[in-house]
Scaffold this motif. Structure first.
Motif, PDB file in Angstrom:
ATOM      1  N   ARG A  38       0.251   3.678  -0.986  1.00  0.00           N
ATOM      2  CA  ARG A  38       1.577   4.292  -0.874  1.00  0.00           C
ATOM      3  C   ARG A  38       2.497   3.462   0.039  1.00  0.00           C
ATOM      4  NH1 ARG A  38       4.888   7.806  -3.481  1.00  0.00           N
ATOM      5  NH2 ARG A  38       6.389   8.625  -2.026  1.00  0.00           N
ATOM      6  N   THR A  39       1.934   2.882   1.105  1.00  0.00           N
ATOM      7  CA  THR A  39       2.777   2.117   2.036  1.00  0.00           C
ATOM      8  C   THR A  39       3.295   0.820   1.398  1.00  0.00           C
ATOM      9  OG1 THR A  39       0.842   1.084   3.095  1.00  0.00           O
ATOM     10  CG2 THR A  39       1.733   3.087   4.111  1.00  0.00           C
ATOM     11  N   TRP A  40       2.542   0.248   0.465  1.00  0.00           N
ATOM     12  CA  TRP A  40       3.030  -0.942  -0.263  1.00  0.00           C
ATOM     13  C   TRP A  40       4.170  -0.525  -1.195  1.00  0.00           C
ATOM     14  CZ3 TRP A  40       3.241  -5.952   0.038  1.00  0.00           C
ATOM     15  CH2 TRP A  40       3.610  -6.704  -1.071  1.00  0.00           C
TER      16      TRP A  40
ATOM     17  N   PHE B 230       2.714  -0.625   7.099  1.00  0.00           N
ATOM     18  CA  PHE B 230       1.539  -0.835   6.249  1.00  0.00           C
ATOM     19  C   PHE B 230       0.335  -0.068   6.783  1.00  0.00           C
ATOM     20  CE2 PHE B 230       2.633  -5.321   4.400  1.00  0.00           C
ATOM     21  CZ  PHE B 230       3.756  -4.800   3.800  1.00  0.00           C
ATOM     22  N   SER B 231      -0.373   0.584   5.880  1.00  0.00           N
ATOM     23  CA  SER B 231      -1.597   1.297   6.260  1.00  0.00           C
ATOM     24  C   SER B 231      -2.691   0.291   6.608  1.00  0.00           C
ATOM     25  CB  SER B 231      -2.072   2.180   5.106  1.00  0.00           C
ATOM     26  OG  SER B 231      -2.516   1.368   4.023  1.00  0.00           O
ATOM     27  N   ASN B 232      -3.688   0.743   7.339  1.00  0.00           N
ATOM     28  CA  ASN B 232      -4.825  -0.125   7.679  1.00  0.00           C
ATOM     29  C   ASN B 232      -5.549  -0.596   6.418  1.00  0.00           C
ATOM     30  OD1 ASN B 232      -4.315   0.009  10.427  1.00  0.00           O
ATOM     31  ND2 ASN B 232      -5.633   1.792  10.710  1.00  0.00           N
ATOM     32  N   ALA B 233      -5.654   0.272   5.421  1.00  0.00           N
ATOM     33  CA  ALA B 233      -6.318  -0.103   4.168  1.00  0.00           C
ATOM     34  C   ALA B 233      -5.552  -1.214   3.451  1.00  0.00           C
ATOM     35  CB  ALA B 233      -6.462   1.115   3.260  1.00  0.00           C
ATOM     36  N   LEU B 234      -4.217  -1.143   3.459  1.00  0.00           N
ATOM     37  CA  LEU B 234      -3.409  -2.190   2.839  1.00  0.00           C
ATOM     38  C   LEU B 234      -3.573  -3.500   3.602  1.00  0.00           C
ATOM     39  CD1 LEU B 234      -1.331  -3.345   0.896  1.00  0.00           C
ATOM     40  CD2 LEU B 234       0.467  -2.299   2.309  1.00  0.00           C
ATOM     41  N   ILE B 235      -3.537  -3.436   4.910  1.00  0.00           N
ATOM     42  CA  ILE B 235      -3.708  -4.648   5.722  1.00  0.00           C
ATOM     43  C   ILE B 235      -5.065  -5.292   5.451  1.00  0.00           C
ATOM     44  CG2 ILE B 235      -3.951  -5.519   8.091  1.00  0.00           C
ATOM     45  CD1 ILE B 235      -1.753  -3.442   8.857  1.00  0.00           C
ATOM     46  N   GLU B 236      -6.085  -4.479   5.307  1.00  0.00           N
ATOM     47  CA  GLU B 236      -7.416  -5.012   4.976  1.00  0.00           C
ATOM     48  C   GLU B 236      -7.405  -5.677   3.604  1.00  0.00           C
ATOM     49  OE1 GLU B 236     -10.440  -2.006   5.461  1.00  0.00           O
ATOM     50  OE2 GLU B 236      -9.755  -1.564   7.499  1.00  0.00           O
ATOM     51  N   ASP B 237      -6.730  -5.072   2.627  1.00  0.00           N
ATOM     52  CA  ASP B 237      -6.628  -5.675   1.290  1.00  0.00           C
ATOM     53  C   ASP B 237      -5.860  -6.996   1.341  1.00  0.00           C
ATOM     54  OD1 ASP B 237      -8.144  -4.172  -0.436  1.00  0.00           O
ATOM     55  OD2 ASP B 237      -6.468  -3.073  -1.312  1.00  0.00           O
TER      56      ASP B 237
END
Length: 134
Positions: A117-119, A12-19
């Motif tokens: 993209r990672t999701w 998971f990207s950092n942006a996804l984890i933040e979301d």
């Protein structure tokens, strides 16, 4: 929660984890709790942080047809499929070992498919992994 997510879902990207941290809900369930029943509409998809969830189907007589266990770092492929089609659940999900889950509201699942993209890659890999095992 961010560190736990990063550890269990390293792709998971950092942006996804933040979301996820900003929009999802973390919840604990005790062993024996049924978190999904056949015929229910699915409102959330789940990520498993700890514990174990048994995924199975029930026949008309209440007999169980075991499908698989969800472990930490996994999500339920079948619930994701039902969720994207707004279908009723065809499975039962029961906690077999006290579990900590992240509940992701369904509208976010679709948004994140386009935004992260990672999701997208995680969801596709979850589908493939489950259906290659069958």
């Amino acid at each position: 929660m961010n560190q736990t997510i990063k550890k269990l879902f390293p792709s998971f990207s950092n942006a996804l984890i933040e979301d996820i941290s900003a929009n999802a809900m973390e919840q604990t369930f005790e062993s024996g709790h049924v978190i999904m029943r056949t015929g229910q509409y699915i409102k959330n998809t789940v990520l498993v942080l700890s514990g174990s969830i048994k995924i199975y189907r029930e026949d008309e007589d209440g007999g169980e047809f075991f499908m698989y266990y969800l472990q930490p770092g996994q999500a339920c492929a079948i619930s994701m499929i039902c969720a994207t089609k707004s279908e009723k659940s065809q499975i039962m999900a029961k906690v077999v070992e006290d579990a900590e889950l992240i509940l992701i509201p369904l509208p976010l699942m679709d948004q994140w498919m386009m935004k992260h993209r990672t999701w997208y890659e995680f969801v596709i890999a979850t589908y493939r992994r489950r259906f290659e095992e069958v």
